[in-house]
Enzyme design. Sequence first.
Site, PDB file in Angstrom:
ATOM      1  CG  ASP A   1      30.949  26.613  41.611  1.00  0.00           C
ATOM      2  OD1 ASP A   1      30.944  27.160  40.480  1.00  0.00           O
ATOM      3  OD2 ASP A   1      31.951  26.561  42.337  1.00  0.00           O
ATOM      4  CG  ASN A   2      28.528  30.739  38.363  1.00  0.00           C
ATOM      5  OD1 ASN A   2      29.634  30.323  38.696  1.00  0.00           O
ATOM      6  ND2 ASN A   2      28.328  31.965  37.918  1.00  0.00           N
TER       7      ASN A   2
ATOM      8  CG  ASP B   1      25.240  33.978  39.058  1.00  0.00           C
ATOM      9  OD1 ASP B   1      25.717  34.493  40.094  1.00  0.00           O
ATOM     10  OD2 ASP B   1      25.370  34.480  37.929  1.00  0.00           O
TER      11      ASP B   1
ATOM     12  CE1 TYR C   1      39.566  37.602  43.372  1.00  0.00           C
ATOM     13  CE2 TYR C   1      41.720  38.502  43.878  1.00  0.00           C
ATOM     14  CZ  TYR C   1      40.770  37.513  44.036  1.00  0.00           C
ATOM     15  OH  TYR C   1      41.029  36.447  44.870  1.00  0.00           O
TER      16      TYR C   1
ATOM     17  CB  THR D   1      46.042  28.814  48.114  1.00  0.00           C
ATOM     18  OG1 THR D   1      46.081  29.581  49.323  1.00  0.00           O
ATOM     19  CG2 THR D   1      45.724  27.369  48.454  1.00  0.00           C
TER      20      THR D   1
ATOM     21  NE  ARG E   1      44.596  30.382  40.258  1.00  0.00           N
ATOM     22  CZ  ARG E   1      43.645  30.172  41.164  1.00  0.00           C
ATOM     23  NH1 ARG E   1      43.615  30.873  42.263  1.00  0.00           N
ATOM     24  NH2 ARG E   1      42.723  29.239  40.958  1.00  0.00           N
TER      25      ARG E   1
HETATM   26  P1  NAD Z   1      38.350  28.925  41.616  1.00  0.00           P
HETATM   27  O1  NAD Z   1      38.124  29.777  40.413  1.00  0.00           O
HETATM   28  O2  NAD Z   1      38.909  27.570  41.415  1.00  0.00           O
HETATM   29  O3  NAD Z   1      37.020  28.768  42.467  1.00  0.00           O
HETATM   30  C1  NAD Z   1      36.044  29.756  42.533  1.00  0.00           C
HETATM   31  C2  NAD Z   1      34.693  29.078  42.363  1.00  0.00           C
HETATM   32  O4  NAD Z   1      33.659  30.071  42.462  1.00  0.00           O
HETATM   33  C3  NAD Z   1      34.548  28.428  40.979  1.00  0.00           C
HETATM   34  O5  NAD Z   1      34.097  27.095  41.129  1.00  0.00           O
HETATM   35  C4  NAD Z   1      33.510  29.295  40.279  1.00  0.00           C
HETATM   36  O6  NAD Z   1      32.761  28.602  39.320  1.00  0.00           O
HETATM   37  C5  NAD Z   1      32.686  29.811  41.465  1.00  0.00           C
HETATM   38  N1  NAD Z   1      31.939  31.029  41.179  1.00  0.00           N
HETATM   39  C6  NAD Z   1      32.424  32.197  40.653  1.00  0.00           C
HETATM   40  N2  NAD Z   1      31.420  33.080  40.512  1.00  0.00           N
HETATM   41  C7  NAD Z   1      30.286  32.482  40.978  1.00  0.00           C
HETATM   42  C8  NAD Z   1      28.926  32.881  41.083  1.00  0.00           C
HETATM   43  N3  NAD Z   1      28.506  34.099  40.684  1.00  0.00           N
HETATM   44  N4  NAD Z   1      28.028  32.013  41.608  1.00  0.00           N
HETATM   45  C9  NAD Z   1      28.430  30.785  42.022  1.00  0.00           C
HETATM   46  N5  NAD Z   1      29.694  30.331  41.928  1.00  0.00           N
HETATM   47  C10 NAD Z   1      30.614  31.185  41.402  1.00  0.00           C
HETATM   48  O7  NAD Z   1      39.295  29.787  42.586  1.00  0.00           O
HETATM   49  P2  NAD Z   1      39.977  29.398  43.969  1.00  0.00           P
HETATM   50  O8  NAD Z   1      41.430  29.585  43.810  1.00  0.00           O
HETATM   51  O9  NAD Z   1      39.449  28.109  44.466  1.00  0.00           O
HETATM   52  O10 NAD Z   1      39.457  30.585  44.904  1.00  0.00           O
HETATM   53  C11 NAD Z   1      38.390  30.388  45.815  1.00  0.00           C
HETATM   54  C12 NAD Z   1      38.197  31.633  46.651  1.00  0.00           C
HETATM   55  O11 NAD Z   1      39.380  31.910  47.404  1.00  0.00           O
HETATM   56  C13 NAD Z   1      37.899  32.889  45.824  1.00  0.00           C
HETATM   57  O12 NAD Z   1      36.935  33.679  46.524  1.00  0.00           O
HETATM   58  C14 NAD Z   1      39.220  33.605  45.801  1.00  0.00           C
HETATM   59  O13 NAD Z   1      39.057  34.998  45.666  1.00  0.00           O
HETATM   60  C15 NAD Z   1      39.817  33.229  47.146  1.00  0.00           C
HETATM   61  N6  NAD Z   1      41.289  33.302  47.103  1.00  0.00           N
HETATM   62  C16 NAD Z   1      42.013  32.344  46.468  1.00  0.00           C
HETATM   63  C17 NAD Z   1      43.392  32.453  46.430  1.00  0.00           C
HETATM   64  C18 NAD Z   1      44.255  31.411  45.775  1.00  0.00           C
HETATM   65  O14 NAD Z   1      45.482  31.572  45.755  1.00  0.00           O
HETATM   66  N7  NAD Z   1      43.742  30.325  45.230  1.00  0.00           N
HETATM   67  C19 NAD Z   1      44.033  33.542  47.023  1.00  0.00           C
HETATM   68  C20 NAD Z   1      43.245  34.525  47.628  1.00  0.00           C
HETATM   69  C21 NAD Z   1      41.876  34.382  47.687  1.00  0.00           C
HETATM   70  N1  UDP Z   2      53.519  34.842  36.375  1.00  0.00           N
HETATM   71  C1  UDP Z   2      54.541  34.538  35.495  1.00  0.00           C
HETATM   72  N2  UDP Z   2      54.282  33.680  34.469  1.00  0.00           N
HETATM   73  C2  UDP Z   2      53.067  33.087  34.285  1.00  0.00           C
HETATM   74  C3  UDP Z   2      52.034  33.389  35.199  1.00  0.00           C
HETATM   75  C4  UDP Z   2      52.291  34.275  36.225  1.00  0.00           C
HETATM   76  O1  UDP Z   2      55.675  35.037  35.633  1.00  0.00           O
HETATM   77  O2  UDP Z   2      52.925  32.317  33.307  1.00  0.00           O
HETATM   78  C5  UDP Z   2      53.793  35.767  37.481  1.00  0.00           C
HETATM   79  C6  UDP Z   2      52.799  36.912  37.647  1.00  0.00           C
HETATM   80  O3  UDP Z   2      53.159  38.017  36.829  1.00  0.00           O
HETATM   81  C7  UDP Z   2      52.917  37.222  39.111  1.00  0.00           C
HETATM   82  C8  UDP Z   2      53.227  35.856  39.745  1.00  0.00           C
HETATM   83  O4  UDP Z   2      53.702  35.027  38.681  1.00  0.00           O
HETATM   84  O5  UDP Z   2      53.981  38.095  39.367  1.00  0.00           O
HETATM   85  C9  UDP Z   2      52.012  35.182  40.390  1.00  0.00           C
HETATM   86  O6  UDP Z   2      50.976  35.213  39.431  1.00  0.00           O
HETATM   87  P1  UDP Z   2      49.576  34.491  39.645  1.00  0.00           P
HETATM   88  O7  UDP Z   2      48.767  34.746  38.418  1.00  0.00           O
HETATM   89  O8  UDP Z   2      49.780  33.085  40.049  1.00  0.00           O
HETATM   90  O9  UDP Z   2      48.903  35.202  40.900  1.00  0.00           O
HETATM   91  P2  UDP Z   2      48.981  36.647  41.567  1.00  0.00           P
HETATM   92  O10 UDP Z   2      49.854  36.468  42.747  1.00  0.00           O
HETATM   93  O11 UDP Z   2      49.551  37.653  40.615  1.00  0.00           O
HETATM   94  O12 UDP Z   2      47.574  36.929  41.916  1.00  0.00           O
END
Ligand code: NAD
Ligand code: UDP
Length: 308
Positions: free
Chosen positions: A31-32, A56, A145, A175, A186
């Site tokens: 992780d970075n 990174d 994204y 999640t 979020r």
């Molecule tokens: P998060 O931001 O907590 O974790 C992402 C991690 O990736 C961080 O620790 C960050 O420092 C690291 N990172 C980012 N760029 C990097 C790089 N260039 N090199 C090394 N490390 C790097 O987010 P999360 O919610 O834990 O998400 C994890 C993964 O799951 C992501 O790929 C995200 O797109 C995917 N995802 C999450 C959700 C969700 O609801 N949480 C939904 C859909 C997809």
């Molecule tokens: N949202 C909101 N208030 C906040 C943050 C988010 O109403 O303070 C809304 C956002 O516009 C979206 C939903 O909640 O419709 C989920 O947002 P989130 O950023 O958690 O993730 P997304 O599903 O959009 O990736």
Amino acid sequence: MRILVTGGAGFIGSHLCDRLLSDGHRVLAMDNLITGSTDNIAHLSGRGDFSFIHHDVTNYMFVAGELDFIFHLASPASPADYLAFPIQTLKVGSLGTHKALGLALAKEAGFVLASTSEVYGDPLVHPQPEDYWGNVNPVGPRGVYDEAKRFAEAITFAYRRYHGLNTKVARIFNTYGPRMRADDGRVVPSFISQALAGDDITVFGDGSQTRSFCYVSDTVDGLVRLMASDFAGPVNIGNPDEMTIGEFADFVLDSVDSTSSIVYRELPMDDPKVRRPDITLAREKLGWEPGVSLREGMARTIDYFRDR
Ligand code: NAD
Ligand code: UDP
């Protein structure tokens, strides 16, 4: 097995490290720390079966010794984060996924990509099945994204077809759980922090947009089952219980027993109006479905934020 988790100091990545270690694997987290924190893995330091590499992944990735599997989770994931780091988000989804696939090829390791429901954009098909190609605005702010993840899926399937690599793609839906950053923007950490502090709850738009929230241990279980299966995906991993953001705000106020008021703010551009996974494939191919109710998962998450 010896398993690399990119993004291992992030929210989902750190829970995945915990699960893999408890299953008896050796784990390397890379992780970075752009959006993650070593606080999330501090409890693992000193263990002989765990190590952390500060790197990174958009740069050449070196790992000594054998690797059996790579989970590629590195990427900012909160809309506020990827709007703050647009170029880094595009680079990690493209260059970072290329590097991680190259490492998997060199080590003859399996590969799981953490993709996202955002590949469906602002969906015109509801709920979303995996064979829906999506409705993404490539030049809008969320495009950094969405398109990075769409590229990541495409290059992962290219490595599978061209190199015969054992790849899998999971499309993760919203999640939540402990270790989200309170200020990551979020909806779950925002509403909980606001409710606990007695601040206004900021509903974007009129709150009629929907989401479906999955507790982190369920998401992690889906990823682990995907690794163990012979299914390449893409497969939706998410909870099909859908609610409006307005209903979610009321639910948080009720769960925290808060006196906060709800205020309405401008809806961000291209914010998806609906989102709910069709999990038929996950049920059939992985024998997976979420088991933690919103009430139970939110109680654990609220406790975590209250402790802080
Ligand atoms: P998060 O931001 O907590 O974790 C992402 C991690 O990736 C961080 O620790 C960050 O420092 C690291 N990172 C980012 N760029 C990097 C790089 N260039 N090199 C090394 N490390 C790097 O987010 P999360 O919610 O834990 O998400 C994890 C993964 O799951 C992501 O790929 C995200 O797109 C995917 N995802 C999450 C959700 C969700 O609801 N949480 C939904 C859909 C997809
Ligand atoms: N949202 C909101 N208030 C906040 C943050 C988010 O109403 O303070 C809304 C956002 O516009 C979206 C939903 O909640 O419709 C989920 O947002 P989130 O950023 O958690 O993730 P997304 O599903 O959009 O990736």
